[in-house]
Design an enzyme around this catalytic site. Structure first.
Site, PDB file in Angstrom:
ATOM      1  N   GLU A   1       0.921  -1.071  -0.023  1.00 48.15           N
ATOM      2  CA  GLU A   1      -0.167   0.052   0.037  1.00 48.15           C
ATOM      3  C   GLU A   1       0.949   1.155   0.215  1.00 48.15           C
ATOM      4  O   GLU A   1       0.460   2.192  -0.784  1.00 48.15           O
ATOM      5  CB  GLU A   1      -0.943   0.080   1.048  1.00 48.15           C
TER       6      GLU A   1
ATOM      7  N   GLU B   1       2.366   1.702  -3.601  1.00 48.96           N
ATOM      8  CA  GLU B   1       1.228   2.041  -4.479  1.00 48.96           C
ATOM      9  C   GLU B   1       0.867   3.628  -4.390  1.00 48.96           C
ATOM     10  O   GLU B   1       0.679   4.330  -5.229  1.00 48.96           O
ATOM     11  CB  GLU B   1      -0.093   1.184  -4.197  1.00 48.96           C
ATOM     12  N   GLU B   2       0.657   3.757  -3.175  1.00 45.59           N
ATOM     13  CA  GLU B   2       0.205   5.326  -3.051  1.00 45.59           C
ATOM     14  C   GLU B   2       1.390   6.347  -2.926  1.00 45.59           C
ATOM     15  O   GLU B   2       0.966   7.466  -3.364  1.00 45.59           O
ATOM     16  CB  GLU B   2      -0.618   5.232  -1.602  1.00 45.59           C
TER      17      GLU B   2
END
Length: 327
Positions: free
Chosen positions: A211, A214-215
């Site tokens: 996460e 990805e962010e």
């Protein structure tokens, strides 16, 4: 020679086989539609101890020549059958009734039927026989039936979603924060930890690394679970487990996710804490206190240790500072 007696008012058929020398065979009572054999078809039968991928292949070797749905036993005294080819609903109903009758005689409890998406039309037939929906995935529907007269003890469908918040602090005591393009924080100018949902089959520590990457584009190493929160009625009436994870940055360059993230930056820890959003939010106040305590060496979280169970492999999260791990 086989003799059949039909009680049409109850839709029952009694089957008697002439006993072989030196053996006795008990009568079998099967339930068919009250109009007799109109819904019954002849099927190819295969002698197999295991569940077949062919839904019209029944078991006869262990059931006195009686046609049944192929099934495998579960760990809790029940059976599961998986359909793979189309069937006429009336034929499926007859086969289902005979199977239930025999599973009842065998003392089975829960009966599971897995229907792939292309055979969803058979669900109505199963429901009419007393089955109910248990859960659905993108490629199948699972139905279940409870044979005993007592209340069922079947497990419920998966009840929780698992999410993470990533606390990533660099050597300058700056925390990695984002502003979101979507959701309830859109356009509010709120800086928050990267957050996300752990995927099916994904460990918490792997999901948190993914996460963050990805962010923000930042590579990280999982350190510990610092705390977790449980809430209910959060997503499609399901409960939610939310894990606060400490991460060690392995890179510093930010490349914000264009589809979901408005902005991302390294923000001084004190500046993050002073945000009104943080100060006015009870959960976030506790989170910042825990993260600060961990940074100062006054708090220990939970580190994953790969462990094995009798038939599963997983991770045990525990405080390894105060309890030596067993390798």
């Amino acid at each position: 020679m086989m003799i059949s007696h039909m009680a049409k008012s109850h839709g029952l058929i009694r089957l008697l086989k002439k006993p072989c020398d030196g053996c006795l065979r008990s009568p079998l009572f099967l339930r068919f539609p009250a109009d007799g054999f109109s819904a019954f078809r002849s099927y190819s039968l295969t002698r197999s101890r295991f569940m077949s991928t062919d839904p019209i292949v029944g078991e006869e070797a262990r059931n006195g020549g009686v046609t049944m749905l192929p099934a495998v036993e579960d760990k809790y005294g029940g059976v599961m059958t998986e359909m793979s080819r189309p069937m006429d609903p009336s034929a499926f109903s007859a086969l289902l009734r005979s199977s239930l009758s025999n599973w009842t005689l065998q003392g089975k409890k829960g009966v599971w039927i897995k229907l792939p998406r292309q055979l969803i039309g058979l669900a109505e037939t199963a429901v009419k026989e007393g089955f109910w929906f248990h859960h659905a995935e993108k490629n199948y529907l699972m139905l279940v039936y409870w044979i005993p007269k007592q209340d069922h003890t079947l497990p419920s469908n998966a009840s929780h979603r698992v999410g993470i918040a990533a606390f990533v602090l660099n050597h300058k005591k700056e925390v990695l924060v984002v502003q979101e393009k979507t959701g309830r924080f859109k356009g509010q100018g709120i800086w928050k930890f990267p957050t996300g949902v752990v995927n099916e089959g994904e460990y918490i520590h792997d999901g948190s690394v993914r996460e963050v990457k990805e962010e923000t584009g930042v590579d990280t190493e999982f350190v510990q679970v610092l705390a977790f929160r449980q809430t209910h009625k959060a997503f499609f009436e399901k409960s939610d487990l939310f894990f606060v994870c400490m991460m060690k940055p392995l890179s510093l360059e930010i490349n914000a996710q264009e589809s979901e993230i408005e902005a991302a930056q390294w923000m001084p820890w004190e500046e993050y804490n002073k945000q009104p959003f943080v100060q006015n939010h009870e959960l976030l106040r506790y989170m910042t206190d825990i993260c600060s305590a961990k940074t100062n060496g006054d708090y220990e979280g939970f580190t994953p240790l790969p462990v094995s169970a009798p038939d599963l492999q997983g991770n045990l999260y525990f405080n390894n500072r105060d309890l030596s791990s067993r390798q």
